[in-house]
Scaffold this motif. Structure first.
Motif, PDB file in Angstrom:
ATOM      1  N   VAL A  64      29.248 -29.758 -16.056  1.00 45.59           N
ATOM      2  CA  VAL A  64      29.087 -28.871 -17.202  1.00 45.59           C
ATOM      3  C   VAL A  64      28.375 -27.572 -16.860  1.00 45.59           C
ATOM      4  CG1 VAL A  64      29.075 -30.825 -18.790  1.00 45.59           C
ATOM      5  CG2 VAL A  64      26.903 -29.848 -18.007  1.00 45.59           C
ATOM      6  N   ARG A  65      27.818 -27.491 -15.684  1.00 44.23           N
ATOM      7  CA  ARG A  65      27.072 -26.296 -15.312  1.00 44.23           C
ATOM      8  C   ARG A  65      27.961 -25.058 -15.391  1.00 44.23           C
ATOM      9  NH1 ARG A  65      25.046 -28.152 -11.077  1.00 44.23           N
ATOM     10  NH2 ARG A  65      22.986 -28.721 -11.924  1.00 44.23           N
ATOM     11  N   GLY A  66      27.436 -24.037 -16.036  1.00 41.68           N
ATOM     12  CA  GLY A  66      28.194 -22.820 -16.221  1.00 41.68           C
ATOM     13  C   GLY A  66      28.984 -22.783 -17.502  1.00 41.68           C
ATOM     14  N   ARG A  67      29.138 -23.929 -18.166  1.00 44.56           N
ATOM     15  CA  ARG A  67      29.864 -23.996 -19.424  1.00 44.56           C
ATOM     16  C   ARG A  67      28.973 -24.388 -20.591  1.00 44.56           C
ATOM     17  NH1 ARG A  67      33.784 -27.757 -20.124  1.00 44.56           N
ATOM     18  NH2 ARG A  67      32.832 -29.202 -18.615  1.00 44.56           N
ATOM     19  N   PHE A  68      28.052 -25.302 -20.362  1.00 41.30           N
ATOM     20  CA  PHE A  68      27.171 -25.796 -21.411  1.00 41.30           C
ATOM     21  C   PHE A  68      25.772 -25.233 -21.224  1.00 41.30           C
ATOM     22  CE2 PHE A  68      29.482 -30.130 -22.175  1.00 41.30           C
ATOM     23  CZ  PHE A  68      30.665 -29.452 -22.383  1.00 41.30           C
ATOM     24  N   ILE A  69      25.074 -25.065 -22.331  1.00 38.42           N
ATOM     25  CA  ILE A  69      23.694 -24.599 -22.307  1.00 38.42           C
ATOM     26  C   ILE A  69      22.858 -25.504 -23.194  1.00 38.42           C
ATOM     27  CG2 ILE A  69      22.104 -22.704 -22.779  1.00 38.42           C
ATOM     28  CD1 ILE A  69      24.524 -20.802 -22.457  1.00 38.42           C
ATOM     29  N   ILE A  70      21.811 -26.066 -22.644  1.00 40.41           N
ATOM     30  CA  ILE A  70      20.875 -26.856 -23.425  1.00 40.41           C
ATOM     31  C   ILE A  70      19.678 -25.982 -23.767  1.00 40.41           C
ATOM     32  CG2 ILE A  70      19.694 -27.804 -21.395  1.00 40.41           C
ATOM     33  CD1 ILE A  70      19.357 -30.425 -22.988  1.00 40.41           C
ATOM     34  N   SER A  71      19.199 -26.103 -24.980  1.00 37.96           N
ATOM     35  CA  SER A  71      18.080 -25.289 -25.419  1.00 37.96           C
ATOM     36  C   SER A  71      17.366 -25.985 -26.563  1.00 37.96           C
ATOM     37  CB  SER A  71      18.546 -23.893 -25.847  1.00 37.96           C
ATOM     38  OG  SER A  71      19.419 -23.975 -26.963  1.00 37.96           O
ATOM     39  N   GLN A  72      16.262 -25.423 -26.989  1.00 39.88           N
ATOM     40  CA  GLN A  72      15.517 -25.930 -28.115  1.00 39.88           C
ATOM     41  C   GLN A  72      15.078 -24.782 -28.998  1.00 39.88           C
ATOM     42  OE1 GLN A  72      11.866 -27.850 -26.900  1.00 39.88           O
ATOM     43  NE2 GLN A  72      11.332 -26.207 -25.481  1.00 39.88           N
ATOM     44  N   ASP A  73      14.733 -25.098 -30.232  1.00 42.62           N
ATOM     45  CA  ASP A  73      14.233 -24.068 -31.119  1.00 42.62           C
ATOM     46  C   ASP A  73      12.766 -23.796 -30.817  1.00 42.62           C
ATOM     47  OD1 ASP A  73      13.447 -25.837 -34.239  1.00 42.62           O
ATOM     48  OD2 ASP A  73      13.100 -26.390 -32.155  1.00 42.62           O
ATOM     49  N   SER A  74      12.244 -22.756 -31.424  1.00 45.23           N
ATOM     50  CA  SER A  74      10.877 -22.345 -31.130  1.00 45.23           C
ATOM     51  C   SER A  74       9.844 -23.384 -31.551  1.00 45.23           C
ATOM     52  CB  SER A  74      10.571 -21.004 -31.805  1.00 45.23           C
ATOM     53  OG  SER A  74      10.727 -21.080 -33.204  1.00 45.23           O
ATOM     54  N   ALA A  75      10.158 -24.161 -32.564  1.00 47.37           N
ATOM     55  CA  ALA A  75       9.255 -25.213 -33.021  1.00 47.37           C
ATOM     56  C   ALA A  75       9.340 -26.470 -32.175  1.00 47.37           C
ATOM     57  CB  ALA A  75       9.547 -25.547 -34.474  1.00 47.37           C
ATOM     58  N   LYS A  76      10.300 -26.521 -31.283  1.00 46.06           N
ATOM     59  CA  LYS A  76      10.509 -27.665 -30.391  1.00 46.06           C
ATOM     60  C   LYS A  76      10.821 -28.940 -31.154  1.00 46.06           C
ATOM     61  CE  LYS A  76       7.491 -25.597 -26.927  1.00 46.06           C
ATOM     62  NZ  LYS A  76       6.289 -25.766 -26.063  1.00 46.06           N
ATOM     63  N   THR A  77      11.499 -28.786 -32.266  1.00 48.86           N
ATOM     64  CA  THR A  77      11.910 -29.932 -33.061  1.00 48.86           C
ATOM     65  C   THR A  77      13.417 -30.133 -33.080  1.00 48.86           C
ATOM     66  OG1 THR A  77      11.876 -28.582 -35.075  1.00 48.86           O
ATOM     67  CG2 THR A  77       9.882 -29.827 -34.543  1.00 48.86           C
ATOM     68  N   THR A  78      14.146 -29.157 -32.584  1.00 43.32           N
ATOM     69  CA  THR A  78      15.594 -29.267 -32.556  1.00 43.32           C
ATOM     70  C   THR A  78      16.114 -28.957 -31.158  1.00 43.32           C
ATOM     71  OG1 THR A  78      15.740 -28.573 -34.870  1.00 43.32           O
ATOM     72  CG2 THR A  78      17.758 -28.514 -33.575  1.00 43.32           C
ATOM     73  N   LEU A  79      16.940 -29.826 -30.660  1.00 47.91           N
ATOM     74  CA  LEU A  79      17.581 -29.650 -29.366  1.00 47.91           C
ATOM     75  C   LEU A  79      19.028 -29.252 -29.598  1.00 47.91           C
ATOM     76  CD1 LEU A  79      17.082 -30.185 -26.226  1.00 47.91           C
ATOM     77  CD2 LEU A  79      18.300 -32.341 -26.638  1.00 47.91           C
ATOM     78  N   TYR A  80      19.514 -28.323 -28.795  1.00 55.10           N
ATOM     79  CA  TYR A  80      20.879 -27.854 -28.926  1.00 55.10           C
ATOM     80  C   TYR A  80      21.660 -28.076 -27.644  1.00 55.10           C
ATOM     81  CZ  TYR A  80      18.877 -25.250 -32.845  1.00 55.10           C
ATOM     82  OH  TYR A  80      18.220 -24.890 -33.996  1.00 55.10           O
ATOM     83  N   LEU A  81      22.943 -28.205 -27.807  1.00 55.89           N
ATOM     84  CA  LEU A  81      23.848 -28.169 -26.677  1.00 55.89           C
ATOM     85  C   LEU A  81      25.007 -27.250 -27.047  1.00 55.89           C
ATOM     86  CD1 LEU A  81      24.412 -29.283 -23.813  1.00 55.89           C
ATOM     87  CD2 LEU A  81      25.917 -30.966 -24.902  1.00 55.89           C
ATOM     88  N   GLN A  82      24.983 -26.062 -26.484  1.00 51.13           N
ATOM     89  CA  GLN A  82      26.085 -25.137 -26.668  1.00 51.13           C
ATOM     90  C   GLN A  82      27.163 -25.489 -25.662  1.00 51.13           C
ATOM     91  OE1 GLN A  82      26.511 -22.557 -28.972  1.00 51.13           O
ATOM     92  NE2 GLN A  82      28.589 -22.558 -28.132  1.00 51.13           N
ATOM     93  N   MET A  83      28.315 -25.857 -26.162  1.00 50.05           N
ATOM     94  CA  MET A  83      29.413 -26.317 -25.330  1.00 50.05           C
ATOM     95  C   MET A  83      30.517 -25.274 -25.369  1.00 50.05           C
ATOM     96  SD  MET A  83      29.363 -30.155 -26.958  1.00 50.05           S
ATOM     97  CE  MET A  83      30.535 -30.879 -25.823  1.00 50.05           C
ATOM     98  N   ASN A  84      30.703 -24.597 -24.264  1.00 45.41           N
ATOM     99  CA  ASN A  84      31.714 -23.557 -24.163  1.00 45.41           C
ATOM    100  C   ASN A  84      32.834 -23.989 -23.236  1.00 45.41           C
ATOM    101  OD1 ASN A  84      30.183 -21.696 -25.775  1.00 45.41           O
ATOM    102  ND2 ASN A  84      28.939 -21.227 -23.966  1.00 45.41           N
ATOM    103  N   ASN A  85      33.989 -23.401 -23.447  1.00 49.02           N
ATOM    104  CA  ASN A  85      35.158 -23.675 -22.613  1.00 49.02           C
ATOM    105  C   ASN A  85      35.405 -25.178 -22.483  1.00 49.02           C
ATOM    106  OD1 ASN A  85      37.371 -23.022 -21.025  1.00 49.02           O
ATOM    107  ND2 ASN A  85      36.174 -22.924 -19.130  1.00 49.02           N
TER     108      ASN A  85
END
Length: 128
Positions: A64-85
């Protein structure tokens, strides 16, 4: 343990994008290891990406490297996975995982046994 609730799954065409979210609650502080795993029928859950909440450092599986991005919100209560391509190799049930942890020392982020809490999963389907 805390509670994790995933959302954002759905059906997308090959090459499209989705953003998954994982809402974390019930934790005494924000010091957690977190990760996204995925699973298809007949296969074990496999690690997709990991993140340590204290500093936001991240890890990615090669596929997934280069396609997906893992991140969190500023409050550190929500985790995201942006899945591209997204490709036909990406569908499955995506799970959010977490465990309280004061440091990343010895964190084997790829291993399911590192995590104490799991969400119910959110389904991702990719059409070609």
């Amino acid at each position: 343990q805390g509670h994790l609730v995933e959302s954002g799954g759905g059906s997308v065409q090959s090459g499209g994008s989705l953003r998954l979210s994982c809402a974390a609650s019930g934790y005494g502080d924000s010091s957690r290891i977190m990760a996204w795993f995925r699973q298809t029928p007949g296969k074990e859950r496999e690690a997709v990406a990991g993140l340590y909440t204290v500093y936001g450092n991240t890890h990615y599986a090669d596929f997934v490297r280069g396609r997906f991005i893992i991140s969190q919100d500023s409050a550190k209560t929500t985790l995201y996975l942006q899945m591209n391509n997204l490709s036909p190799d990406d569908p499955g049930m995506y799970y959010c995982a977490a465990a309280p942890r004061p440091s990343v020392m010895g964190w084997h982020w790829l291993e399911k046994t590192e995590y104490t809490d799991w969400g119910q999963g959110t389904q991702v389907t990719v059409s070609s």
